[in-house]
Design a protein around this motif. Structure first.
Motif, PDB file in Angstrom:
ATOM      1  N   ARG A  99      90.645  63.273  82.224  1.00  0.00           N
ATOM      2  CA  ARG A  99      90.893  64.702  82.350  1.00  0.00           C
ATOM      3  C   ARG A  99      90.362  65.197  83.683  1.00  0.00           C
ATOM      4  N   ALA A 100      90.952  66.246  84.195  1.00  0.00           N
ATOM      5  CA  ALA A 100      90.655  66.696  85.555  1.00  0.00           C
ATOM      6  C   ALA A 100      89.229  67.220  85.695  1.00  0.00           C
ATOM      7  N   PHE A 101      88.678  67.833  84.662  1.00  0.00           N
ATOM      8  CA  PHE A 101      87.379  68.469  84.813  1.00  0.00           C
ATOM      9  C   PHE A 101      86.230  67.629  84.285  1.00  0.00           C
ATOM     10  N   GLU A 102      86.477  66.377  83.893  1.00  0.00           N
ATOM     11  CA  GLU A 102      85.389  65.499  83.473  1.00  0.00           C
ATOM     12  C   GLU A 102      84.831  64.781  84.698  1.00  0.00           C
ATOM     13  N   PRO A 103      83.516  64.612  84.774  1.00  0.00           N
ATOM     14  CA  PRO A 103      82.965  63.904  85.927  1.00  0.00           C
ATOM     15  C   PRO A 103      83.352  62.432  85.911  1.00  0.00           C
ATOM     16  N   ALA A 104      83.452  61.865  87.083  1.00  0.00           N
ATOM     17  CA  ALA A 104      83.794  60.442  87.194  1.00  0.00           C
ATOM     18  C   ALA A 104      82.619  59.607  86.687  1.00  0.00           C
ATOM     19  N   PRO A 105      82.895  58.467  86.079  1.00  0.00           N
ATOM     20  CA  PRO A 105      81.790  57.634  85.594  1.00  0.00           C
ATOM     21  C   PRO A 105      81.000  57.064  86.770  1.00  0.00           C
ATOM     22  N   LEU A 106      79.719  56.846  86.537  1.00  0.00           N
ATOM     23  CA  LEU A 106      78.860  56.306  87.584  1.00  0.00           C
ATOM     24  C   LEU A 106      79.191  54.842  87.836  1.00  0.00           C
ATOM     25  N   PRO A 107      79.103  54.400  89.089  1.00  0.00           N
ATOM     26  CA  PRO A 107      79.367  52.985  89.356  1.00  0.00           C
ATOM     27  C   PRO A 107      78.255  52.127  88.774  1.00  0.00           C
ATOM     28  N   PRO A 108      78.560  50.873  88.435  1.00  0.00           N
ATOM     29  CA  PRO A 108      77.518  50.018  87.862  1.00  0.00           C
ATOM     30  C   PRO A 108      76.434  49.741  88.895  1.00  0.00           C
ATOM     31  N   PRO A 109      75.181  49.573  88.453  1.00  0.00           N
ATOM     32  CA  PRO A 109      74.110  49.321  89.420  1.00  0.00           C
ATOM     33  C   PRO A 109      74.311  47.958  90.081  1.00  0.00           C
ATOM     34  N   PRO A 110      73.921  47.828  91.334  1.00  0.00           N
ATOM     35  CA  PRO A 110      74.106  46.551  92.019  1.00  0.00           C
ATOM     36  C   PRO A 110      73.180  45.476  91.446  1.00  0.00           C
ATOM     37  N   ALA A 111      73.626  44.245  91.555  1.00  0.00           N
ATOM     38  CA  ALA A 111      72.805  43.129  91.075  1.00  0.00           C
ATOM     39  C   ALA A 111      71.574  42.993  91.966  1.00  0.00           C
ATOM     40  N   GLU A 112      70.445  42.648  91.372  1.00  0.00           N
ATOM     41  CA  GLU A 112      69.206  42.611  92.136  1.00  0.00           C
ATOM     42  C   GLU A 112      69.075  41.363  92.999  1.00  0.00           C
ATOM     43  N   ASP A 113      69.825  40.308  92.713  1.00  0.00           N
ATOM     44  CA  ASP A 113      69.681  39.087  93.492  1.00  0.00           C
ATOM     45  C   ASP A 113      70.634  39.038  94.685  1.00  0.00           C
TER      46      ASP A 113
END
Length: 148
Positions: A99-113
């Motif tokens: 839907r147009a007014f829903e915020p975009a999902p957050l990107p996955p956190p980067p791998a630590e290694d």
């Protein structure tokens, strides 16, 4: 001048000349009249040139500004993009994935290694300049040690 978009339940209603228009989401919600706002919808119409010209002339100069845009496909035929606020019944599920007014999902956190940055940014990007050695045969005219 900001763009205004028609508020309607269907594409056919959005193309009518007397439909209410809104410039913002909040303004579009004022025309809801018991309906829910699904979002800003863009529909593409593949029309012959004569019908596309008639569509633009039917709205006139005092029609909504900016909701119709004319393009051409690869064959040179007219394609009209219609942007409009889509109203739906309050209990109906949204037809689009997002839907147009829903915020975009957050990107996955980067791998630590992951150490990719260490490869490229281990040293500085600019090199320090080394002073060129002075030729002993060259006369230094601007030395601080010159006496008059």
């Amino acid at each position: 001048m900001s763009l205004s978009y028609p508020v309607a339940r269907s594409l056919e209603d959005a193309l009518k000349a007397d439909v209410p228009t809104a410039r913002s989401l909040r303004e579009a919600l004022t025309f809801a009249r018991g309906l829910a706002l699904e979002g800003l919808e863009t529909s593409w119409l593949h029309l012959p040139d004569t019908e596309a010209d008639a569509l633009f002339k039917a709205l006139g100069a005092d029609g909504p500004a900016g909701h119709l845009q004319r393009y051409e496909d690869t064959l040179g035929h007219s394609v009209v993009a219609v942007s409009w606020w889509k109203m739906v019944a309050p209990g109906s599920a949204p037809t689009s994935e997002k839907r147009a007014f829903e915020p975009a999902p957050l990107p996955p956190p980067p791998a630590e290694d992951d150490h990719t940055d260490d490869l490229y940014f281990r040293r500085g990007r600019t090199k320090t300049r080394r002073k060129k050695p002075v030729d002993p045969n060259q006369l230094d005219l601007f030395s601080k040690n010159l006496k008059r």
